[in-house]
Design an enzyme around this catalytic site. Structure first.
Site: not given
Length: 327
Positions: A76-77, A105, A126, A154
């Site tokens: 969704r986000t 890495k 995120r 959030h």
């Protein structure tokens, strides 16, 4: 000390309050917002909604690039931000599987964001670690938008949640908001509770003992003078609430899966339960759901969760336009 972003200055350290406009600003915490700039961004979101309904898209951000960087899975986000930028006429660099990138890495978060800002005008991030967006913002010269940091915050979800409440119920002041389910790990409810402190609301936190709202959030609400109570039984409050905000129990946050199994089905919102609710109220959920709201609720006009998802695109369109100086 400041960092130049276009014609604006970014402050190194904790993100500043958004008092002098959104242009060039990082969006990392709901603590940055006042009622005035919430009203502003909600107004811009209304304009974005009207544009989408009328013509589908605009060239407002044509020539601008968004880097969408997700260290955790998201449907969704990430798709909401991508759709938002696309409808504004901009381009997107989607990076949804960071574990397959240079991070494997050994590349650090600061180096990752400094690299990506070479290509993009704004970065949506995120990350599984609390505070990661603040760290990124300290190193990036371009705006950072927090799309969720571990069990922390959030902020854009909280903005779209509050926008939905206002759109559906007409006002926020005077409401009784109950948050139900996983309040311990649910970053959406942490941000929403803090943002609601700007309004004259009553809050109730409903959860099993092991999933209670973190004490720092409870104390923050109390310190702001907002009435708050905790209970374990949703039946205690269902007839009185204006907003029932339901969250899933997050399996991925449990180290002990037996604990998850013991609470995963603790609350289920059913038509029978909703018979006790007000005729004018809404049921919200940040999604995905895994059984905590019956599908039989979906046709109830009080079910707001899919309207909530749509509103997320308008809020994110508004934020992208604002931080890039085009709102």
């Amino acid at each position: 000390m400041g960092k130049k972003t276009g014609n604006s200055t970014k402050t190194v350290g904790l993100a500043p309050n958004i008092d002098s406009g959104f242009y060039g600003q990082d969006i990392v915490s709901v603590r940055q917002f006042s009622r005035d700039n919430l009203a502003y961004i909600f107004g811009v979101a209304d304009e974005m909604k009207a544009v989408v309904k009328r013509v589908g898209s605009t060239d407002l951000l044509k020539g601008h690039v968004l880097a969408c960087v997700f260290y955790e899975p998201s449907t969704r986000t990430s798709s909401s931000f991508i759709a938002a930028m696309s409808r504004l006429g901009g381009s997107v660099v989607p990076i949804n599987e960071v574990r397959y990138s240079s991070v494997t890495k050994g590349e650090s978060l600061p180096d990752t964001v400094r690299t990506l800002e070479s290509y993009a005008d704004v970065i949506v991030l995120r990350h599984p670690e609390v505070g990661a967006s603040k760290v990124a913002a300290e190193y990036a010269r371009k705006p950072i938008i927090n799309a969720g940091d571990g069990v922390g915050e959030h902020p854009t979800q909280a903005l779209l949640d509050l926008y939905t409440v206002q759109a559906d119920l007409g006002a926020i002041d005077g409401l009784h908001v109950a948050m139900v389910g996983d309040l311990r790990f649910g970053r959406t409810v942490h941000s929403l509770a803090r943002l609601l402190c700007l309004y004259d609301v009553q809050m109730t936190f409903v959860s099993p003992e092991i999933l209670r709202m973190p004490l720092d959030v409870v104390n923050e609400v109390k310190d702001q003078g907002r009435p708050v109570r905790e209970t374990y039984d949703v039946h205690d409050i269902i007839s009185d609430v204006d907003v029932l905000y339901v969250t899933r129990v997050q399996r991925e946050r449990f180290a002990d899966q037996s604990q998850y199994e013991s609470v995963k089905d603790h609350y289920v919102i059913t038509p029978e339960l909703m018979e006790q609710a007000k005729e004018r109220m809404i049921v919200m959920h940040p999604l995905p759901r895994v059984g905590e709201i019956s599908y039989a609720i979906d046709d109830d006009p009080r079910a707001a969760y899919f309207r909530q998802m749509e509103n997320g695109m308008y809020i994110r369109m508004a934020l992208l336009a604002a931080v890039l100086g085009k709102a």
